[in-house]
Scaffold this motif. Structure first.
Motif, PDB file in Angstrom:
ATOM      1  N   GLN A   1      -7.630   0.616   7.789  1.00  0.00           N
ATOM      2  CA  GLN A   1      -7.530   2.046   8.112  1.00  0.00           C
ATOM      3  C   GLN A   1      -6.890   3.024   7.376  1.00  0.00           C
ATOM      4  N   ILE A   2      -7.701   3.289   6.272  1.00  0.00           N
ATOM      5  CA  ILE A   2      -6.831   4.220   5.093  1.00  0.00           C
ATOM      6  C   ILE A   2      -6.434   5.355   5.478  1.00  0.00           C
ATOM      7  N   GLU A   3      -6.801   5.895   6.560  1.00  0.00           N
ATOM      8  CA  GLU A   3      -6.232   7.360   7.000  1.00  0.00           C
ATOM      9  C   GLU A   3      -4.916   7.240   7.375  1.00  0.00           C
ATOM     10  N   LYS A   4      -4.347   5.860   7.405  1.00  0.00           N
ATOM     11  CA  LYS A   4      -2.875   5.667   7.541  1.00  0.00           C
ATOM     12  C   LYS A   4      -2.129   6.027   6.399  1.00  0.00           C
ATOM     13  N   PHE A   5      -2.611   6.207   5.333  1.00  0.00           N
ATOM     14  CA  PHE A   5      -2.327   6.492   3.979  1.00  0.00           C
ATOM     15  C   PHE A   5      -3.095   7.627   3.506  1.00  0.00           C
ATOM     16  N   PRO A   6      -2.467   8.847   3.788  1.00  0.00           N
ATOM     17  CA  PRO A   6      -3.624  10.247   3.432  1.00  0.00           C
ATOM     18  C   PRO A   6      -3.643  10.331   2.205  1.00  0.00           C
ATOM     19  N   ALA A   7      -2.775  10.137   1.141  1.00  0.00           N
ATOM     20  CA  ALA A   7      -2.763  10.335  -0.210  1.00  0.00           C
ATOM     21  C   ALA A   7      -4.032   9.312  -0.732  1.00  0.00           C
ATOM     22  N   LEU A   8      -3.800   8.154  -0.169  1.00  0.00           N
ATOM     23  CA  LEU A   8      -4.891   6.968  -0.770  1.00  0.00           C
ATOM     24  C   LEU A   8      -6.174   7.479  -0.006  1.00  0.00           C
TER      25      LEU A   8
ATOM     26  N   GLU B   1       3.688  11.442  -5.166  1.00  0.00           N
ATOM     27  CA  GLU B   1       4.526  11.908  -6.319  1.00  0.00           C
ATOM     28  C   GLU B   1       3.816  13.011  -7.321  1.00  0.00           C
ATOM     29  N   ILE B   2       2.643  12.402  -7.561  1.00  0.00           N
ATOM     30  CA  ILE B   2       1.684  13.262  -8.544  1.00  0.00           C
ATOM     31  C   ILE B   2       1.160  14.477  -7.963  1.00  0.00           C
ATOM     32  N   GLY B   3       0.877  14.415  -6.593  1.00  0.00           N
ATOM     33  CA  GLY B   3       0.685  15.595  -6.051  1.00  0.00           C
ATOM     34  C   GLY B   3      -0.819  15.796  -5.890  1.00  0.00           C
ATOM     35  N   ASP B   4      -1.450  16.981  -5.594  1.00  0.00           N
ATOM     36  CA  ASP B   4      -2.712  17.204  -5.108  1.00  0.00           C
ATOM     37  C   ASP B   4      -3.618  16.958  -6.383  1.00  0.00           C
ATOM     38  N   GLY B   5      -4.915  16.227  -6.041  1.00  0.00           N
ATOM     39  CA  GLY B   5      -5.840  15.875  -7.347  1.00  0.00           C
ATOM     40  C   GLY B   5      -5.222  14.893  -7.915  1.00  0.00           C
ATOM     41  N   ALA B   6      -4.501  13.806  -7.293  1.00  0.00           N
ATOM     42  CA  ALA B   6      -3.771  12.961  -8.317  1.00  0.00           C
ATOM     43  C   ALA B   6      -4.813  11.862  -8.580  1.00  0.00           C
ATOM     44  N   PHE B   7      -4.591  11.237  -9.915  1.00  0.00           N
ATOM     45  CA  PHE B   7      -5.277  10.063 -10.156  1.00  0.00           C
ATOM     46  C   PHE B   7      -4.172   8.981 -10.160  1.00  0.00           C
ATOM     47  N   ILE B   8      -4.128   7.623 -10.286  1.00  0.00           N
ATOM     48  CA  ILE B   8      -3.037   6.694 -10.007  1.00  0.00           C
ATOM     49  C   ILE B   8      -2.102   6.606 -11.189  1.00  0.00           C
ATOM     50  N   ALA B   9      -2.063   7.262 -12.233  1.00  0.00           N
ATOM     51  CA  ALA B   9      -1.209   7.305 -13.179  1.00  0.00           C
ATOM     52  C   ALA B   9      -1.035   8.660 -13.840  1.00  0.00           C
ATOM     53  N   GLY B  10      -1.494   9.721 -12.972  1.00  0.00           N
ATOM     54  CA  GLY B  10      -1.280  11.053 -13.480  1.00  0.00           C
ATOM     55  C   GLY B  10      -2.201  12.067 -12.962  1.00  0.00           C
ATOM     56  N   THR B  11      -2.405  12.955 -13.535  1.00  0.00           N
ATOM     57  CA  THR B  11      -3.418  14.122 -13.432  1.00  0.00           C
ATOM     58  C   THR B  11      -4.797  13.697 -14.060  1.00  0.00           C
TER      59      THR B  11
ATOM     60  N   LEU C   1       0.890  -1.272  -0.046  1.00  0.00           N
ATOM     61  CA  LEU C   1       0.012  -0.067  -0.018  1.00  0.00           C
ATOM     62  C   LEU C   1       0.808   1.219  -0.141  1.00  0.00           C
ATOM     63  N   GLY C   2       2.027   1.193   0.774  1.00  0.00           N
ATOM     64  CA  GLY C   2       3.082   2.357   0.757  1.00  0.00           C
ATOM     65  C   GLY C   2       3.582   2.797  -0.704  1.00  0.00           C
ATOM     66  N   LEU C   3       3.701   1.555  -1.667  1.00  0.00           N
ATOM     67  CA  LEU C   3       4.178   2.009  -3.088  1.00  0.00           C
ATOM     68  C   LEU C   3       3.047   2.864  -3.563  1.00  0.00           C
ATOM     69  N   TRP C   4       1.682   2.348  -3.406  1.00  0.00           N
ATOM     70  CA  TRP C   4       0.698   3.005  -4.195  1.00  0.00           C
ATOM     71  C   TRP C   4       0.462   4.553  -3.606  1.00  0.00           C
ATOM     72  N   GLU C   5       0.789   4.458  -2.154  1.00  0.00           N
ATOM     73  CA  GLU C   5       0.674   5.845  -1.578  1.00  0.00           C
ATOM     74  C   GLU C   5       1.617   6.760  -2.072  1.00  0.00           C
ATOM     75  N   ASN C   6       2.652   6.273  -2.277  1.00  0.00           N
ATOM     76  CA  ASN C   6       3.874   7.354  -2.955  1.00  0.00           C
ATOM     77  C   ASN C   6       3.601   7.562  -4.399  1.00  0.00           C
ATOM     78  N   TYR C   7       2.980   6.660  -5.032  1.00  0.00           N
ATOM     79  CA  TYR C   7       2.731   6.878  -6.485  1.00  0.00           C
ATOM     80  C   TYR C   7       1.834   8.293  -6.470  1.00  0.00           C
ATOM     81  N   LEU C   8       0.730   8.351  -5.663  1.00  0.00           N
ATOM     82  CA  LEU C   8      -0.091   9.206  -5.429  1.00  0.00           C
ATOM     83  C   LEU C   8       0.535  10.667  -5.020  1.00  0.00           C
TER      84      LEU C   8
END
Lengths: 226, 226
Positions: free
Chosen positions: B186-193, B154-164, B145-152
């Motif tokens: 407990q998805i709140e542990k992964f704020p971007a997710l 890195e894209i930043g605010d309003g991210a979708f999983i492969a870009g904007t 889950l941490g990998l996916w959290e980081n993908y989001l």
């Protein structure tokens, strides 16, 4: 263009083999590559992990782009280099739908009854094996293989798995057929599959990508009772 | 065009949900469909088996064409109806590669640690469970889950999983995030997710395809210790 590419791969892995078949068929013979050993866990090397944090193979680069999932790599190659080498996704409406359907349907051959047989034989000592359980798995494997046999029969002489031409579906299907044969499948019980297997063994892309360790090491005969 | 289509589907199945998301996003709202019950094994009905001999869902028709694998259906829709609805595979070289990579990478979330937790808890009675084994699975799930959290991130605010923009990668990723939440993550542990999940919950395609039985039946809380 092949010099922009780099592939880390493992011998005998279906997704690696599919990727290598697509690279050959798209005309990228001579792409740079590095064979890594699964038994030495070389896919967890730092240079691989930098590109692929899960440490899986294939790991692939084209220029700055990193793509690691075999189906993503193959679709990327077909999209990005559409006019180079062999066209792997046909243009026609029906032909395209069939190539895509068979390409993904291959997963049922890989993760269905074959995997069950493999898991059962690997995890159950010989004295504890229940022949009834095995027979049920074998019967399911025969049904699954029977579906593919019929696909080929319906297409007729010289069939590929999604029509009369080699497509992306063959890129993913052929390695699994070859693995079944290596694991002892008596493929002569499925005459259309046998003919397909023999024909594709002669294909230059298949010869160029044949798993090197298979040449010296026989496979465990797990499917000879299917 | 939606009247040429017909979908057999099951509630809460990730491949069915992905197919329905793609149909909605491509502008085919109102396609004909039939909800079948997995618990009653309705996917093995004769009318389904005629189209899909494995008796799996989704089973899909567009006119005379039968396509049953969710990824094949979604890529077919994008190819065949490229100019209709939302474009799900971007044109740009890098954007296309990333959308394809993430679309197939989702499989690691589905069949990796989450499946191990599910299998372990389903097959091991409470008194026989080894907390060390579970902790190892939980730790692997957090890493994934941490990998996916980081993908989001890195894209930043309003991210979708492969870009904007919303792409085919979200079609396959969102249902798995939603399932994790349903299973007690407990998805709140992964704020971007969490932000991604909340934003996509409001998306019309997601609302139109939300698994109906989820509205009344709570999910088993298998992931609340992740």
């Amino acid at each position: 263009m092949a010099e922009t590419m780099f592939l880390y791969w493992g011998s005998g892995s279906p997704p690696c083999w599919a990727t290598m078949l697509a690279l050959e068929e798209k005309g990228f013979s001579g792409y740079r590559n590095k064979l890594l050993s699964f038994s030495k866990k070389e896919q967890k090397r730092e240079d691989v992990l930098k590109l692929n944090p899960r440490g899986q193979l294939p790991t692939f680069k084209d220029g700055d782009l990193v793509i690691n999932e075999s189906k993503a790599i193959c679709l990327y190659l077909e999209n990005q280099y559409h006019d180079k080498g062999l066209q792997l996704i046909p243009d026609g409406h029906k032909e395209k739908a069939l190539a895509l359907q068979r390409m993904f349907e291959v997963q049922n051959l890989r993760s269905g009854p074959m995997e069950k047989i493999f898991m059962y034989l690997s995890s159950t000592p010989e004295e504890n094996r229940d022949q009834k359980v095995l027979d049920e798995h074998y019967s399911q494997a025969r049904n699954e293989l029977g579906l593919w046999e019929n696909y080929l029969k319906e297409i007729g002489d010289g069939a590929f798995i999604a029509g009369t031409n080699f497509t992306m579906a063959d890129v993913f299907f052929f390695p699994l057929v070859a693995i079944c044969v290596r694991l002892g499948l008596q493929i002569e019980k499925f005459p259309a599959l046998l003919d397909y297997y023999k024909r594709l063994c002669d294909r230059p892309s298949v010869q160029a990508s044949w798993p090197p360790h298979w040449k010296d090491e026989p496979g465990p005969k797990m499917l000879n009772a299917v």
